[in-house]
Design a protein around this motif. Structure first.
Motif, short mmCIF file in Angstrom:
data_model
loop_
_atom_site.label_atom_id
_atom_site.label_comp_id
_atom_site.label_asym_id
_atom_site.label_seq_id
_atom_site.Cartn_x
_atom_site.Cartn_y
_atom_site.Cartn_z
N SER A 251 0.83 -1.20 0.00
CA SER A 251 0.00 0.00 0.00
C SER A 251 0.87 1.26 0.00
N GLU A 252 1.91 1.24 0.81
CA GLU A 252 2.79 2.41 0.88
C GLU A 252 3.49 2.65 -0.44
N GLN A 253 3.96 1.59 -1.08
CA GLN A 253 4.65 1.73 -2.37
C GLN A 253 3.72 2.25 -3.45
N ARG A 254 2.51 1.75 -3.48
CA ARG A 254 1.57 2.16 -4.52
C ARG A 254 1.21 3.64 -4.35
N LYS A 255 0.98 4.07 -3.13
CA LYS A 255 0.70 5.48 -2.87
C LYS A 255 1.89 6.35 -3.28
N ARG A 256 3.08 5.88 -2.92
CA ARG A 256 4.28 6.70 -3.14
C ARG A 256 4.57 6.87 -4.63
N TRP A 257 4.43 5.79 -5.40
CA TRP A 257 4.74 5.90 -6.83
C TRP A 257 3.67 6.67 -7.58
N PHE A 258 2.42 6.55 -7.16
CA PHE A 258 1.38 7.38 -7.78
C PHE A 258 1.66 8.86 -7.50
N TYR A 259 1.98 9.15 -6.26
CA TYR A 259 2.23 10.55 -5.89
C TYR A 259 3.48 11.08 -6.58
N ARG A 260 4.49 10.23 -6.76
CA ARG A 260 5.70 10.65 -7.46
C ARG A 260 5.37 11.03 -8.90
N GLY A 261 4.52 10.25 -9.55
CA GLY A 261 4.09 10.58 -10.90
C GLY A 261 3.28 11.86 -10.93
N PHE A 262 2.45 12.04 -9.91
CA PHE A 262 1.62 13.25 -9.82
C PHE A 262 2.49 14.49 -9.70
N LYS A 263 3.55 14.41 -8.93
CA LYS A 263 4.43 15.57 -8.74
C LYS A 263 5.31 15.81 -9.96
N ALA A 264 5.78 14.74 -10.61
CA ALA A 264 6.72 14.88 -11.73
C ALA A 264 6.02 15.23 -13.04
N GLY A 265 4.97 14.51 -13.36
CA GLY A 265 4.22 14.76 -14.58
C GLY A 265 4.95 14.40 -15.86
N ASN A 266 5.96 13.52 -15.77
CA ASN A 266 6.72 13.14 -16.97
C ASN A 266 7.07 11.66 -16.95
N LEU A 267 7.60 11.18 -18.08
CA LEU A 267 8.00 9.78 -18.19
C LEU A 267 9.36 9.52 -17.53
N GLU A 268 10.20 10.52 -17.48
CA GLU A 268 11.61 10.33 -17.12
C GLU A 268 11.81 9.77 -15.71
N ASN A 269 10.97 10.15 -14.78
CA ASN A 269 11.20 9.76 -13.38
C ASN A 269 10.46 8.50 -12.97
N GLY A 270 9.97 7.75 -13.95
CA GLY A 270 9.15 6.58 -13.63
C GLY A 270 9.80 5.25 -13.90
N ASP A 271 11.13 5.20 -13.90
CA ASP A 271 11.82 3.93 -14.17
C ASP A 271 11.90 3.10 -12.90
N THR A 272 10.85 2.38 -12.61
CA THR A 272 10.82 1.54 -11.41
C THR A 272 11.77 0.36 -11.52
N PHE A 273 12.12 -0.03 -12.74
CA PHE A 273 12.97 -1.20 -12.93
C PHE A 273 14.42 -0.93 -12.55
N SER A 274 14.82 0.33 -12.59
CA SER A 274 16.18 0.70 -12.21
C SER A 274 16.27 1.22 -10.79
N ALA A 275 15.14 1.44 -10.17
CA ALA A 275 15.13 2.00 -8.82
C ALA A 275 15.72 1.01 -7.83
N LYS A 276 16.64 1.47 -7.00
CA LYS A 276 17.26 0.61 -6.00
C LYS A 276 16.29 0.26 -4.89
N GLU A 277 15.46 1.24 -4.55
CA GLU A 277 14.45 1.02 -3.51
C GLU A 277 13.08 1.36 -4.08
N LEU A 278 12.10 0.52 -3.80
CA LEU A 278 10.75 0.77 -4.27
C LEU A 278 9.90 1.41 -3.17
#
Length: 278
Positions: A251-278
């Motif tokens: 639940s925490e991860q899903r909220k955090r990544w949605f909110y990250r997309g909401f703040k960024a508004g772009n494709l560049e910051n959404g590479d979850t596959f390279s992220a060291k921590e989810l």
């Protein structure tokens, strides 16, 4: 969300009341398992194909509430089309609009036969989103996630899977699945789903820029994202969690990544596959 009187999408395929087959022999336990594995766009795979089905001739009559909800999802889909067409254009690509299929009871897709119990899903084989509108009631009553923007988040998440298909990510996932164990693949699946949450957040960012978000909408989406976390669903279903079986994220991860997309508004910051921590 401000939506009444606004343009709807032309990419709606209404199969409500068309009959077909329904899933049988499952019960609430099987429904929960399906939700855990496939909720919000998970891969249907062998689960759908192995479920028993039986014919049904239940007649469907659209209610005023159904019509309003159908109009709502059409407007949300139109907004996603506008947003992703522009984003893809900025990236030098062309956005191919998906079809949203409305159905009742069960539906045949390129991914197999599915019943309403699996929740909304995206099938990359035919590039269509599938949703039984009764899920809106389940979102409020079973997942305690009320509000129209909670439903908008669900649709945006499925569209996020379509974006992944167009970017070639779904194809890469299929290759990975053929060479790793189920437990290892689950880790990739979590990253895929969290990225779809991020992409849903990107859409919400631009929806806010369009002036269609109302006070409380963001909270509704965050609450919905939290409500469908693997840990929350498993805890409700069995009283404990099995992290190695997670396919969509906590639940925490899903909220955090949605909110990250909401703040960024772009494709560049959404590479979850390279992220060291989810």
């Amino acid at each position: 969300m401000e939506w009444k009187g606004r343009r709807g999408s032309k990419n709606i395929e209404d199969r409500r009341g068309m009959g077909g087959k329904t899933l049988v022999g499952g019960g609430i336990g099987s429904i929960v398992v399906l939700l855990i594995v496939m909720f919000l766009g998970g891969d249907q795979g062998d689960i759908l194909n192995n479920l028993t089905t039986s014919p049904t001739n239940t007649e469907y009559v659209e209610t005023a509430e159904d019509k309003e909800l159908a109009d709502f999802v059409s407007v949300v889909l139109a907004d996603t089309e506008e947003v992703w067409t522009e984003i893809f254009k900025q990236e030098g690509m062309e956005y191919r609009e998906p079809i949203l299929v409305l159905y009742t009871g069960s539906v045949q897709s390129a991914c197999g036969m599915a019943g309403a119990a699996v929740g909304p899903f995206y099938c990359p084989g035919d590039e269509k989103l599938y949703i039984d509108l009764s899920f809106y009631d389940e979102l409020q009553s079973q997942f305690n996630a009320p509000g129209d923007f909670a439903m908008a988040y669900v649709i945006a998440h499925e569209v996020g899977h379509h974006v992944q298909k167009l970017l070639g990510i779904s194809e890469e996932m299929a290759k990975i699945r053929s060479r790793v164990s189920e437990e290892e693949y689950n880790k990739y699946s979590v990253r895929l789903e969290l990225q779809a949450d991020y992409l849903a957040g990107v859409w919400a960012h631009h929806a806010q820029g369009m002036g269609v978000l109302e006070e409380g909408d963001l909270d509704e989406a965050l609450n919905a994202a939290s409500a469908v976390g693997d840990d929350t669903i498993q805890k409700r279903a069995r009283g404990y969690v099995v992290p190695e079986s997670f396919t969509h994220g906590t639940s925490e991860q899903r909220k955090r990544w949605f909110y990250r997309g909401f703040k960024a508004g772009n494709l560049e910051n959404g590479d979850t596959f390279s992220a060291k921590e989810l």
